[in-house]
Design an enzyme around this catalytic site. Structure first.
Site, PDB file in Angstrom:
ATOM      1  N   ASN A  80       0.696  -1.185   0.023  1.00 28.30           N
ATOM      2  CA  ASN A  80       0.089   0.455  -0.275  1.00 28.30           C
ATOM      3  C   ASN A  80       0.930   1.323  -0.393  1.00 28.30           C
ATOM      4  OD1 ASN A  80      -2.425   1.724   0.474  1.00 28.30           O
ATOM      5  ND2 ASN A  80      -2.111   1.917   2.476  1.00 28.30           N
TER       6      ASN A  80
ATOM      7  N   SER B 233       5.217   6.425   2.184  1.00 35.60           N
ATOM      8  CA  SER B 233       5.735   5.758   2.487  1.00 35.60           C
ATOM      9  C   SER B 233       5.009   4.419   1.796  1.00 35.60           C
ATOM     10  CB  SER B 233       5.118   4.933   4.355  1.00 35.60           C
ATOM     11  OG  SER B 233       5.541   6.197   4.820  1.00 35.60           O
TER      12      SER B 233
ATOM     13  N   ASP C 181      -2.785   0.493   7.498  1.00 32.18           N
ATOM     14  CA  ASP C 181      -1.146   1.492   7.716  1.00 32.18           C
ATOM     15  C   ASP C 181      -0.182   0.945   8.723  1.00 32.18           C
ATOM     16  OD1 ASP C 181      -2.567   2.985   5.764  1.00 32.18           O
ATOM     17  OD2 ASP C 181      -3.504   4.386   7.132  1.00 32.18           O
TER      18      ASP C 181
ATOM     19  N   HIS D 288       1.005   5.275   1.433  1.00 31.68           N
ATOM     20  CA  HIS D 288       0.352   5.952   2.344  1.00 31.68           C
ATOM     21  C   HIS D 288       1.274   7.589   2.286  1.00 31.68           C
ATOM     22  CE1 HIS D 288      -2.150   6.759   5.813  1.00 31.68           C
ATOM     23  NE2 HIS D 288      -0.790   7.280   6.488  1.00 31.68           N
TER      24      HIS D 288
ATOM     25  N   GLU E 266      -2.265  -6.613   9.120  1.00 29.92           N
ATOM     26  CA  GLU E 266      -4.177  -5.972   9.584  1.00 29.92           C
ATOM     27  C   GLU E 266      -4.269  -5.380  10.535  1.00 29.92           C
ATOM     28  OE1 GLU E 266      -5.461  -9.525  11.946  1.00 29.92           O
ATOM     29  OE2 GLU E 266      -4.668 -11.270  11.189  1.00 29.92           O
TER      30      GLU E 266
HETATM   31  C1  GRF Z   1      -2.649   9.175  -2.496  1.00 32.51           C
HETATM   32  O1  GRF Z   1      -2.010  10.180  -1.619  1.00 32.51           O
HETATM   33  C2  GRF Z   1      -2.214   7.672  -1.551  1.00 32.51           C
HETATM   34  O2  GRF Z   1      -0.938   8.056  -0.977  1.00 32.51           O
HETATM   35  C3  GRF Z   1      -3.254   7.642  -0.467  1.00 32.51           C
HETATM   36  O3  GRF Z   1      -4.854   7.857  -2.214  1.00 32.51           O
HETATM   37  C4  GRF Z   1      -4.008   8.918  -2.334  1.00 32.51           C
HETATM   38  C5  GRF Z   1      -4.793   7.903  -3.763  1.00 32.51           C
HETATM   39  O4  GRF Z   1      -4.062   9.228  -5.109  1.00 32.51           O
HETATM   40  N1  GRF Z   1      -3.789   6.395   0.193  1.00 32.51           N
HETATM   41  P1  GRF Z   1      -4.330   8.624  -6.578  1.00 32.51           P
HETATM   42  O5  GRF Z   1      -5.871   7.642  -6.228  1.00 32.51           O
HETATM   43  O6  GRF Z   1      -3.403   7.565  -6.098  1.00 32.51           O
HETATM   44  O7  GRF Z   1      -4.346   9.699  -7.112  1.00 32.51           O
END
Ligand code: GRF
Length: 217
Positions: free
Chosen positions: A110, A139, A148, A112, A145
């Protein structure tokens, strides 16, 4: 080299998805994006995925009410149909059940928009400003689970300016996201990541040079 088959899960704009698709066009990139899956039919990223010639699927969470397991079973079926090996969450705004997370353990990452473990959850840029941090960033981490909470693969940082707003931080952090997400996926897909005692180890990378100190001194 057989490229790993990757699904990108989105809920909205899909700019990180687009960065992954762009990076994966390179011949030497160790992964291919074979599916973009959205839980929202109206996600703008679906159109850009299609325009890039990538297969798309929608599993609309509203059709499942509170039945999260059935929603995830439908997603899992799509992932299996496309023989997906790795999953990238990219602005995917649904919490996943422990059983789905366990099924993809070590194979789902993921992005974040904060320097984990600071500012887990939502509204990270506003909260970074309120906390007065001088350094902020993004990050990429394995999904576990705890939301983040997984082992961190890559981070990028910027210096917070006195006149930054949540919007200006979001813009500059997003540019970092678009660099570190393709890099982190490449590390995972090429088999260079291992998790030891909850910490991610990376084979064959150099240490980052220098320090970043803000304000510059
Ligand atoms: C990004 O800032 C990502 O870090 C967060 O949600 C946003 C998604 O933006 N989890 P996009 O859809 O990739 O433009």
């Amino acid at each position: 080299m057989t490229k790993k088959r990757v699904a990108v899960l989105i809920s909205g704009r899909g700019s990180n998805m687009a960065a992954l698709i762009g990076a994966a066009k390179e011949e030497a990139y160790p992964a291919q994006i074979v599916l973009v899956l959205s839980n929202r039919p109206a996600a703008a990223g679906l159109a850009s995925a299609r325009a890039a010639g990538i297969a798309t699927a929608v599993v609309d969470h509203t059709a499942y009410g509170k039945a999260r397991e059935r929603f995830e079973q439908a997603m899992q079926a799509e992932l299996e149909t496309h023989r997906i090996e790795l999953v990238c969450l990219a602005g995917f705004m649904r919490l996943l059940t422990p059983s789905f997370v366990r099924r993809w353990q070590g194979r789902m990452i993921n992005i974040h928009p904060a320097l984990l473990p600071a500012f887990k959850g939502l509204h990270t840029h506003q909260r970074a400003l309120a906390a007065g941090v001088r350094i902020h960033g993004a990050s990429v981490h394995f999904v576990v689970e705890e939301t983040d909470g997984g082992p961190i693969i890559a981070q990028g940082v910027l210096a917070v300016r006195d006149d930054d707003t949540a919007a200006s931080l979001a813009d500059r952090v997003l540019a970092i996201e678009h660099k570190i997400y393709p890099a982190a996926l490449a590390l995972l897909a090429s088999g260079r990541l291992t998790i030891v005692d909850g910490r991610c180890r990376i084979a064959g990378t150099q240490d980052a040079p220098g320090h970043l100190i803000a304000p510059p001194i």
